[in-house]
Motif scaffolding. Structure first.
Motif, PDB file in Angstrom:
ATOM      1  N   GLU A  98       0.855  -1.192   0.000  1.00  0.00           N
ATOM      2  CA  GLU A  98       0.000   0.000   0.000  1.00  0.00           C
ATOM      3  C   GLU A  98       0.892   1.244   0.000  1.00  0.00           C
ATOM      4  O   GLU A  98       1.057   1.927   1.017  1.00  0.00           O
ATOM      5  CB  GLU A  98      -0.926   0.000   1.218  1.00  0.00           C
ATOM      6  N   LEU A 101       0.079   4.721   1.601  1.00  0.00           N
ATOM      7  CA  LEU A 101      -0.055   4.833   3.051  1.00  0.00           C
ATOM      8  C   LEU A 101       1.268   5.287   3.650  1.00  0.00           C
ATOM      9  O   LEU A 101       2.320   4.743   3.327  1.00  0.00           O
ATOM     10  CB  LEU A 101      -0.456   3.489   3.655  1.00  0.00           C
ATOM     11  N   LYS A 138      -3.242   8.329   2.469  1.00  0.00           N
ATOM     12  CA  LYS A 138      -3.670   7.990   3.821  1.00  0.00           C
ATOM     13  C   LYS A 138      -2.485   8.183   4.762  1.00  0.00           C
ATOM     14  O   LYS A 138      -1.408   7.619   4.545  1.00  0.00           O
ATOM     15  CB  LYS A 138      -4.157   6.541   3.887  1.00  0.00           C
ATOM     16  N   GLU A 174      -5.577   8.445  12.151  1.00  0.00           N
ATOM     17  CA  GLU A 174      -5.488   8.362  10.695  1.00  0.00           C
ATOM     18  C   GLU A 174      -6.220   9.528  10.033  1.00  0.00           C
ATOM     19  O   GLU A 174      -7.139  10.113  10.603  1.00  0.00           O
ATOM     20  CB  GLU A 174      -6.089   7.054  10.178  1.00  0.00           C
TER      21      GLU A 174
END
Length: 214
Positions: A98, A101, A138, A174
Motif C-alpha cells: 500500500e 499509506l 492515507k 489516521e
C-alpha cells in the motif's frame, strides 16, 4: 529517500531542509534526552550509529526526512544552520503493498519552540509534500498515550483516532486524503515556497562571507 535531498521548503515560521551530515551532531545531542527517547520510542545511539542512521534516512526508499529550522534565525547570515535546528519531521512508507499509506512523525526537540505552532506548520507542510510528491492518500500517526500535546495537535489537523494499543501504550490516528481534504491542505499551504536547497546554501555561503568581511 533521495527524492528530497535537494529540496528546501519555506513556510512562515519554519524551513524544512534535507537531513545532512552537518546536522548529525546536534541531532545526536537531542536524542540523549530520556524524555525524547520515550516520546519517539527510540533507543540511544552512538555518534557513529547516528551518522549511519542519517545515511539510511537519505538512501532508503521508504523514509523521507526533513530537519526543521527556525526560519527567522536561519535568515540571519551570522547564524550557522545547525544552530537553527528545532526538530525533524518524517514520512515512513510502512506497507510495500500500500504505497499510498504513510506514517507521519514530528518532533520539536528544542523546548523553547514547543507549543508555538512550529510543529503544526511543519506537519502540514510535510503532508502537502507527501501528497504532491509521494502520492500519499492515507496518513497514520502513532503517538504515545502520555503525549497529549501531539495527540491534540493531530486531532486539530483532522486526524481521527482509530485504535489504542495498551501493550505499547500508543494511540493510532489516521487521515484519509480525499479530494476536499487535499484541496484544503494545498490551499492552506499555498504560501510555502519549494526551492533548490543547493542554490539556497550557495547563496547563504555568499551572505555569510559578506557578513564576516572586515
Amino acid at each position: 529517500m533521495r527524492i528530497n535531498e535537494n529540496t528546501l521548503l519555506e513556510g512562515h515560521k519554519v524551513a524544512l531542509v534535507p537531513y545532512n551530515e552537518n546536522h548529525v551532531t546536534r541531532y545526536h545531542e537531542w536524542m540523549k534526552s530520556p524524555e525524547l527517547q520515550q516520546l519517539t520510542a527510540s533507543e540511544p545511539l552512538t555518534l557513529e550509529q547516528e551518522y549511519d542512521m542519517q545515511r539510511s534516512w537519505r538512501d532508503d526508499h521508504d523514509k523521507c526526512t526533513f530537519i526543521i529550522l527556525d526560519k527567522q534565525r536561519w535568515a540571519d547570515p551570522r547564524v550557522q544552520e545547525e544552530q537553527c535546528m528545532v526538530g525533524d519531521v518524517n514520512i515512513f512508507l510502512t506497507d510495500p503493498l500500500e504505497p499510498s499509506l504513510a506514517e507521519l512523525e514530528i518532533m520539536i526537540a528544542e523546548p523553547d519552540y514547543q507549543g508555538k505552532g512550529f510543529g503544526k506548520e511543519a506537519t502540514r507542510m510535510m503532508m502537502c509534500y507527501g501528497i504532491t510528491k509521494l502520492h500519499i492518500r492515507k496518513f497514520q500517526a502513532k503517538i504515545g498515550l502520555d503525549n497529549e500535546v501531539s495527540i491534540a495537535m493531530f486531532k486539530k489537523l483532522g486526524f481521527q483516532e482509530v485504535s489504542v494499543c495498551k501493550v505499547f501504550k500508543e494511540v493510532t490516528l489516521e487521515m484519509m486524503v480525499d479530494e476536499s481534504i487535499q484541496a484544503e491542505l494545498l490551499d492552506d499551504s499555498g504560501y510555502v515556497m519549494d526551492m533548490d536547497y543547493r542554490q539556497a546554501r550557495a547563496a547563504d555561503a555568499t551572505k555569510r562571507h559578506g557578513a564576516n568581511a572586515p
